[in-house]
Design an enzyme around this catalytic site. Structure first.
Site, PDB file in Angstrom:
ATOM      1  N   LYS A 160       3.792   7.157  -2.382  1.00  0.00           N
ATOM      2  CA  LYS A 160       2.579   6.601  -3.025  1.00  0.00           C
ATOM      3  C   LYS A 160       1.350   7.488  -2.900  1.00  0.00           C
ATOM      4  O   LYS A 160       0.282   7.047  -2.463  1.00  0.00           O
ATOM      5  CB  LYS A 160       2.280   5.209  -2.463  1.00  0.00           C
TER       6      LYS A 160
HETATM    7  O1  LIG Z   1       4.868  -2.857  -5.391  1.00  0.00           O
HETATM    8  C1  LIG Z   1       5.522  -2.358  -4.462  1.00  0.00           C
HETATM    9  C2  LIG Z   1       5.702  -0.996  -4.323  1.00  0.00           C
HETATM   10  C3  LIG Z   1       6.478  -0.528  -3.311  1.00  0.00           C
HETATM   11  N1  LIG Z   1       7.063  -1.355  -2.418  1.00  0.00           N
HETATM   12  C4  LIG Z   1       7.893  -0.762  -1.347  1.00  0.00           C
HETATM   13  O2  LIG Z   1       9.240  -1.210  -1.515  1.00  0.00           O
HETATM   14  C5  LIG Z   1       9.803  -1.543  -0.247  1.00  0.00           C
HETATM   15  C6  LIG Z   1      10.108  -3.025  -0.221  1.00  0.00           C
HETATM   16  O3  LIG Z   1      10.776  -3.371   0.969  1.00  0.00           O
HETATM   17  P1  LIG Z   1      11.473  -4.804   1.189  1.00  0.00           P
HETATM   18  O4  LIG Z   1      11.981  -4.727   2.584  1.00  0.00           O
HETATM   19  O5  LIG Z   1      12.591  -4.924   0.180  1.00  0.00           O
HETATM   20  O6  LIG Z   1      10.422  -5.824   1.008  1.00  0.00           O
HETATM   21  C7  LIG Z   1       8.795  -1.110   0.797  1.00  0.00           C
HETATM   22  O7  LIG Z   1       9.091   0.217   1.177  1.00  0.00           O
HETATM   23  C8  LIG Z   1       7.477  -1.145   0.065  1.00  0.00           C
HETATM   24  O8  LIG Z   1       6.545  -0.226   0.577  1.00  0.00           O
HETATM   25  C9  LIG Z   1       6.884  -2.696  -2.554  1.00  0.00           C
HETATM   26  O9  LIG Z   1       7.404  -3.505  -1.768  1.00  0.00           O
HETATM   27  N2  LIG Z   1       6.121  -3.165  -3.580  1.00  0.00           N
END
Ligand SMILES: O=c1ccn([C@@H]2O[C@H](COP(=O)(O)O)[C@@H](O)[C@H]2O)c(=O)[nH]1
EC number: 4.1.1.23
Length: 276
Positions: free
Chosen positions: A96
């Site tokens: 990001k």
């Molecule tokens: O809008 C967003 C953008 C990035 N993320 C990232 O995805 C994973 C989600 O992890 P989970 O454990 O499946 O919740 C995490 O690395 C976030 O930084 C997001 O969740 N939402």
């Protein structure tokens, strides 16, 4: 050289539409019986790669969880990216980044130039210094068959306060980003190389994704509460370009390689049913 969009489309056809995040949370390391240190990080990441890199379309290491261990964590991130790619997964580094153009050029060298030890197939970027400031990342990605995923409508509850704000031309900030990204993918086949991040948690927000012609990464499934059945209301007619993404939901099945694979297979099957 094949574009990222083409490589991703082929990977999704061959391996199914699933992205699994590598997010070594301290709580997951503990749950796996690992220490919350560099040795635990290395074992965790290596196990996920062993379990999934030869079968899922995309692995998405979350840079923050590696960075928290300093330079040695970055070293593990480098080997995680390399091993994942060697095993055939595309690597989307969730980092990001977003900055003024001249600094963005340095980020692009770090993450999208094959000369860098941190080079991934694609990265996530933030458009809130203006989509135009991301041009160096689009350029370096295009020159090397890489991809860029731009935050559009994020999965977190705080996102709408910025992303749904309405500009003078009556479009939301997010729709402006979506429209600018759509321009970058005009005419690309089978899929453009500039994607958007659209959270699976957001429901039907009325945003128009129909002209994106690029991949739509959908985080928020599992641990954040969204389910595959939510994808239809979020993405509507654009379901065909969706890449569902899970981190904790799948990772919680470790440290067993067999259980990790089973969890990823379940997630992929549930999404495939929902995506039709
Ligand atoms: O809008 C967003 C953008 C990035 N993320 C990232 O995805 C994973 C989600 O992890 P989970 O454990 O499946 O919740 C995490 O690395 C976030 O930084 C997001 O969740 N939402």
């Amino acid at each position: 050289m094949e574009t990222f969009g083409k490589r991703l489309a082929e990977a999704m056809d061959k391996r199914g539409r699933l992205c699994v995040g590598i997010d070594p949370h301290a709580a997951l390391l503990t749950r796996w019986g690992l220490s919350d240190d560099i040795a635990g990080l290395e074992r965790f990441a290596r196990t996920v790669v062993e379990a999934l890199a030869d079968r899922v379309a995309v692995l998405k290491p979350q840079s923050a969880f590696f960075e928290r261990f300093g330079s040695r964590g970055i070293g593990i991130l480098e080997s995680t990216i390399r091993q994942s790619r060697e095993a055939g997964a595309l690597v989307l580094l969730d980092v990001k980044r977003g900055d003024i153009g001249s600094t963005m050029a340095a980020y692009a060298s770090a993450y999208l130039d094959p000369a860098s030890s941190l080079c991934a197939d694609a990265i996530t970027v933030s458009p809130y210094l203006g989509v135009g400031s991301l041009q160096p990342a689009f350029d370096v990605a295009a020159a090397n068959g890489g991809g860029v995923f731009v935050l559009g409508l994020t999965s977190n509850p705080e996102g709408p306060s910025v992303q749904h704000a309405v500009a003078s031309d009556k479009r939301t900030v997010a729709q402006t980003v979506i429209d600018e990204i759509s321009q970058l993918n005009v005419g690309a086949e089978p899929l453009g190389s500039v994607g958007l991040v659209i959270g699976a948690t957001i429901g039907d927000t009325g945003h128009d994704l129909s002209r994106v012609n690029g991949p739509l990464l959908a985080p928020g499934l599992g641990a954040q509460g969204a389910t595959p059945s939510d994808l239809r209301s979020v993405f509507g007619e654009s379901l065909r370009n969706v890449l569902p993404s899970y981190s904790r939901e799948v990772l919680a099945a470790g440290p067993s390689v067999v259980e990790l694979r089973a969890a990823a297979e379940r997630a992929a099957a549930d999404c495939e049913t929902a995506l039709g």
